[in-house]
Design a protein around this motif. Sequence first.
Motif, PDB file in Angstrom:
ATOM      1  N   CYS A  25       0.813  -1.217   0.000  1.00 12.40           N
ATOM      2  CA  CYS A  25       0.000   0.000   0.000  1.00 12.40           C
ATOM      3  C   CYS A  25       0.849   1.270   0.000  1.00 12.40           C
ATOM      4  CB  CYS A  25      -0.935  -0.003   1.203  1.00 12.40           C
ATOM      5  SG  CYS A  25      -1.971  -1.479   1.302  1.00 12.40           S
ATOM      6  N   ARG A  44      -0.713   4.933  -1.028  1.00  6.95           N
ATOM      7  CA  ARG A  44      -1.709   5.232   0.006  1.00  6.95           C
ATOM      8  C   ARG A  44      -1.223   6.434   0.812  1.00  6.95           C
ATOM      9  NH1 ARG A  44      -4.978   1.289   4.268  1.00  6.95           N
ATOM     10  NH2 ARG A  44      -5.637   2.977   5.646  1.00  6.95           N
ATOM     11  N   THR A  60     -10.057   5.067   7.972  1.00  8.31           N
ATOM     12  CA  THR A  60      -8.647   5.273   8.314  1.00  8.31           C
ATOM     13  C   THR A  60      -8.346   4.953   9.774  1.00  8.31           C
ATOM     14  OG1 THR A  60      -9.071   7.618   8.759  1.00  8.31           O
ATOM     15  CG2 THR A  60      -8.340   7.031   6.534  1.00  8.31           C
ATOM     16  N   TYR A 101      -5.615   0.967  -3.339  1.00 12.58           N
ATOM     17  CA  TYR A 101      -4.160   0.986  -3.471  1.00 12.58           C
ATOM     18  C   TYR A 101      -3.580  -0.409  -3.672  1.00 12.58           C
ATOM     19  CZ  TYR A 101      -4.866   5.785  -2.230  1.00 12.58           C
ATOM     20  OH  TYR A 101      -5.307   7.081  -2.241  1.00 12.58           O
ATOM     21  N   CYS A 138      -2.814  -4.691   3.947  1.00 16.37           N
ATOM     22  CA  CYS A 138      -1.615  -3.924   3.613  1.00 16.37           C
ATOM     23  C   CYS A 138      -0.412  -4.502   4.365  1.00 16.37           C
ATOM     24  CB  CYS A 138      -1.778  -2.461   4.013  1.00 16.37           C
ATOM     25  SG  CYS A 138      -2.959  -1.511   3.028  1.00 16.37           S
TER      26      CYS A 138
END
Length: 411
Positions: free
Chosen positions: A102, A107, A321, A382, A404
Amino acid sequence: MSITHNQIHHQRKLMPCVVYTLIPLALLHYYTSISPVSYIQTVHKRLQSTATSDSTSPVQGQVAKVKNQPLCDYSDGRWVQTKVEPLYNGTSCETIKWAQNCMVNGRPDTGYLYWQWQPKDNQCPAPVFDASVFLGIIKNKHIAFIGDSLARNQLESLICLLSTTSKPELVYQGGDDLKFRRWVFHEYNATVSVFWSPFLVKGIQLDESKGINHNTLYLDTPNEKWATELDMIDIVVFSNGHWFVQKAIYYGEGNQMLGCNFAQEINCTDYNIFDAFRKVLRTSLKEVTKRFYKSDKTVVVATFTLAHFEGEWKFGTCLKTEPNKEGDAEMPHLENEMRKLAIEEVARAVKDVKEMNGWLRIEALDVTKLTFLRPDGHPGPYMFPNPFANGIKEGVPNDCVHWCMPGPIDT
């Protein structure tokens, strides 16, 4: 047990090749020759020379409390913020599959890297991963991850973590998309490998490009790809599950058809996916039990983990997030039931070993809640380099199943 229309709709969102999620690799010490207490105390000694002032870390100042409580439940807890840097990054480890890299793929946020799992029982803090300690534990041993593409995701995470201390040699690779690989850490004579086997049992995978429109599974027959290699393996990690929501025909003992799943074009009796999953786990655990019940080996079954698509598979999103907090969302029925099945089948296998007066270690690694709380840890868009370099586009594919690297999977 039946599945509702909504549950079937949820299941069909998942792509055949995008499967399964996370296993906390650092907790494998729980099942090997060193005890959890010894591991945590060893790690604590290492940390004393490099300790930070991060007051949010659940490790700092709490390790000594485990002295009188060697049995810890790491499955229930929460994610807390930390300042501890990841042990590797998107360029320092060559093993990361491009679709999970990522950081290199652009990202922009990095907050997902700074969360640490804190078990609910504050007497059992989760230790920071120490590559040299872990390599010492698996010295002269062979760990094999057996399962689907998340088994591979898990394998690659472990290789990246261990590579911070000792560089491994890739000694074997085969199959499409590197589905079978093996590394050796020569300094420790430690081997880590991955076996592609999304169903664990013998089967023919769905491949519409070849006119194969459903999976064909023989629920009583282990996949020989891993079964014939068992003598070489000391620690087996089974991780699978999501492939069972696809169209399939199931066969049992004597190749007798048991039924099918979601294959309306075939005239056969419906066969519940939970029954199929239970039978697969039972077959796999019976295979290792009958062969190694009196051996100093370990078998780990990871519980079912969560995808986090908001909307349809692939073009749905996972743009959060931060981790979920307790109560932010409800555990889906499918994932919860599959988790229960894994725990029940492990308990059954443990009982079988005990009745045979054996000492093979079989454990359930319950990571369902741990992964349920991390919708922020997936590649999302991503999975490709710089997906928004030319502006926001409609229909950008997302990966909300894999993880990720670095990221939550390193836990």
